[in-house]
Design an enzyme around this catalytic site. Structure first.
Site, mmCIF file in Angstrom:
data_model
loop_
_atom_site.group_PDB
_atom_site.id
_atom_site.type_symbol
_atom_site.label_atom_id
_atom_site.label_comp_id
_atom_site.label_asym_id
_atom_site.label_seq_id
_atom_site.Cartn_x
_atom_site.Cartn_y
_atom_site.Cartn_z
ATOM 1 N N GLY A 50 -2.183 -7.080 0.390
ATOM 2 C CA GLY A 50 -3.393 -7.204 -0.402
ATOM 3 C C GLY A 50 -3.677 -5.831 -0.964
ATOM 4 O O GLY A 50 -2.741 -5.047 -1.170
ATOM 5 N N CYS A 82 3.003 -4.490 4.023
ATOM 6 C CA CYS A 82 2.563 -3.796 2.814
ATOM 7 C C CYS A 82 1.190 -3.140 3.009
ATOM 8 O O CYS A 82 1.097 -2.140 3.691
ATOM 9 C CB CYS A 82 2.590 -4.725 1.600
ATOM 10 S SG CYS A 82 2.453 -3.816 0.049
ATOM 11 N N ARG A 109 1.296 5.608 -0.214
ATOM 12 C CA ARG A 109 0.927 4.425 -1.003
ATOM 13 C C ARG A 109 1.625 4.426 -2.357
ATOM 14 O O ARG A 109 1.909 5.477 -2.908
ATOM 15 C CB ARG A 109 -0.580 4.377 -1.225
ATOM 16 C CG ARG A 109 -1.383 4.163 0.042
ATOM 17 C CD ARG A 109 -2.868 4.120 -0.271
ATOM 18 N NE ARG A 109 -3.154 3.022 -1.203
ATOM 19 C CZ ARG A 109 -4.144 3.048 -2.095
ATOM 20 N NH1 ARG A 109 -4.915 4.096 -2.217
ATOM 21 N NH2 ARG A 109 -4.337 2.016 -2.885
ATOM 22 N N HIS A 173 7.119 -7.804 1.519
ATOM 23 C CA HIS A 173 6.342 -9.027 1.715
ATOM 24 C C HIS A 173 7.198 -10.194 2.186
ATOM 25 O O HIS A 173 7.594 -11.036 1.385
ATOM 26 C CB HIS A 173 5.668 -9.428 0.402
ATOM 27 C CG HIS A 173 4.606 -8.492 -0.037
ATOM 28 N ND1 HIS A 173 3.361 -8.451 0.548
ATOM 29 C CD2 HIS A 173 4.595 -7.541 -1.000
ATOM 30 C CE1 HIS A 173 2.634 -7.527 -0.037
ATOM 31 N NE2 HIS A 173 3.359 -6.950 -0.983
ATOM 32 N N GLU A 175 6.207 -12.693 3.533
ATOM 33 C CA GLU A 175 5.414 -13.925 3.336
ATOM 34 C C GLU A 175 5.590 -14.510 1.930
ATOM 35 O O GLU A 175 5.168 -15.623 1.671
ATOM 36 C CB GLU A 175 3.932 -13.658 3.644
ATOM 37 C CG GLU A 175 3.158 -12.874 2.598
ATOM 38 C CD GLU A 175 3.337 -11.367 2.693
ATOM 39 O OE1 GLU A 175 4.292 -10.904 3.363
ATOM 40 O OE2 GLU A 175 2.537 -10.638 2.078
#
Lengths: 198, 294
Positions: A50, A82, A109, A173, A175
């Site tokens: 996110g 992430c 980041r 990710h 997911e």
């Protein structure tokens, strides 16, 4: 292989549903966690992708910081992907303070650049898979790791997946694919932790 | 072996914005206020929609110095708007490193027949839609994210509600249809058959769907989340309110905790006044931005 374990996915913002779906695919009970009280029933916690600044602010605003730190201190595993990796890192490059200082790494980041530089690639992940399709979106990098941290995967010679005891940190990710192998790996960490705690 | 600009990477970027608020900003200072309030992204503009409405004339892509200023000011993703069909404006924004492009009806269209072929870009696009057919035409062209059009710059939620309800009910209808009814439905909606088939099988849009066009209060944001939005765009609603920092934060919280009514009530108190709204019936047909797009 699934039993009675309950996995929470921190649901303040981000790709919550995708994590829940992968655990459900494994036959595991997984629940969106928005409040402190819900943490007590969980055996493992996922902090999803996110926007780390947005999730970080909401963690502070709703006093979730100490409850999550305590959750880990009780011997329960935490998995960050992430933004979730940034949130559990002890050090964030060029940044003021860590959000949940758990994992002994420094992360940078947006380390690969802006969205046009986001990419996907097949990676070997130690103990998990030889060919994991990894999706990197404005992804962070792990620029240094502590002595107890095990590097699980690298891309372009840079560290993108690590484990430190009950902590799993991934800069991509899992997911966003149908591949459940990393989630199954985390599940096995949770099962071992339950055994140890009982 | 590594691939950039894939559907998964472009759509995945929007997945990461879910449950969040994307805010319109016109300079670095506003961008920082938005980031500080917990926005998941900012939309860099020269003027917010209500000012575009007031100014009239041709609304184009923002002055690129503003876009650059915003890109430098924040670490969250930066979006920017290009005119419908203006693929050169889009290429310029892509070359500057903008993270998402909104091919937007808020600006004056550059092409009254065709939209941009978004599949040829590495940068992802978001597009507005009023119904499922429009949404799927945009996805067919390569949009990686959809938002309701609503009626931008009005502070009036009624059109966003209409569009979100329409899309959700059409998705439910397609999901419940038998397979042999889908081709005729595709014809009637003006939607690509393959995408309709995908919705029939999965029960959902293949991309994230946000609410936009009229969100002015925390309650508006929560309403849109209840109607099935994945997140919220706030255009004029923040920086045209009497207390932008407070409004921004309250809308972020209401979007996260849209089911916690006591909390939303609490953060709706003492907010100051929201932007002044416009009744949709008071708008002339040519003033309705939602009609733009084909």
């Amino acid at each position: 292989m699934a039993g009675k374990e309950k996995i929470g996915v921190l649901a303040l913002q981000g790709a919550v549903r995708e994590h829940l779906n992968l655990f459900h695919k494994l036959g595991v009970e997984a629940i969106a966690v928005k409040r402190r009280e819900q943490l007590d029933e969980m055996d493992g916690l996922v902090i999803p992708g996110g926007e780390s600044t947005a999730i970080g602010k909401l963690i502070r605003q709703y006093d979730l910081r100490n409850p999550i730190m305590d959750f880990y201190a009780k011997g329960k595993p935490v998995f960050g992907t992430c933004a979730g990796l940034i949130l559990i890192a002890k050090h964030i490059a060029e940044n003021d303070e860590a959000h949940l200082p758990l994992l002994d790494v420094t992360v940078q980041r947006n380390a690969f650049g802006r969205q046009v530089d986001s990419f996907e690639a097949d990676l070997p992940i130690k103990g998990v898979a030889e060919d994991f399709r990894a999706v990197f979106i404005r992804a962070p990098l792990i620029t240094s790791v502590g002595d107890d941290v095990d590097v699980l995967s690298t891309v372009r010679d840079q560290v993108v997946a690590v484990q430190q005891g009950n902590l799993l940190g991934i800069s991509f990710h899992p997911e966003l694919t149908d591949d459940t192998r990393l989630h199954a790996y985390f599940l096995s960490m949770v099962q071992k932790a339950i055994e140890k705690l009982s | 072996m590594t691939q950039t600009g894939t559907d998964r990477v472009k759509r995945g970027m929007a997945e990461m914005q879910k449950g969040g608020v994307i805010m319109d900003v016109v300079n670095a200072e506003q961008a920082k206020i938005a980031e500080e309030a917990g926005a998941v992204a900012v939309m860099a503009l020269e003027r917010v929609p209500s000012d575009i409405r007031a100014a009239g004339g041709v609304a184009r892509m923002a002055d690129l110095t503003i876009v650059e200023e915003v890109l430098k000011a924040v670490s969250i993703p930066v979006m920017a708007k290009a005119r419908i069909g203006h693929f050169i404006e889009a290429r310029l924004l892509e070359s500057m490193g903008v993270d998402y492009i909104d091919e937007s009806e808020v600006l004056t269209p550059a092409d009254e027949v065709y939209h941009i072929d978004k599949s040829t870009f590495t940068v992802p696009f978001v597009c507005g839609a009023r119904n499922l057919g429009e949404a799927l035409r945009r996805v067919g062209e390569g949009a990686s994210m959809i938002r309701t059009k609503g009626e931008p710059g009005t502070g009036n939620i009624v059109e966003a509600v209409r569009h979100m309800r329409m899309m959700q009910s059409q998705i439910r209808k397609v999901t419940g249809m038998s397979r042999d009814e889908l081709m005729t439905e595709a014809k009637e909606l003006g939607a690509p058959f393959e995408l309709l088939l995908q919705i029939h099988e999965t029960g959902k849009l293949p991309v994230v769907n946000f609410a936009a066009g009229g969100v002015a209060t925390p309650a508006d944001a929560a309403l849109m989340m209840h109607l099935g939005s994945d997140g919220v765009f706030v255009g004029s609603g923040i920086f045209k309110s009497s207390n932008p920092a407070k409004f921004a934060k309250a809308i972020v919280e209401a979007t996260t905790h849209y089911e916690d009514f006591a909390l939303i009530a609490e953060l709706s108190k003492d907010l100051g006044s929201p932007m002044t709204g416009i009744e949709i019936s008071k708008l002339e047909a040519h003033e309705r931005m939602q009609e733009r797009g084909w």
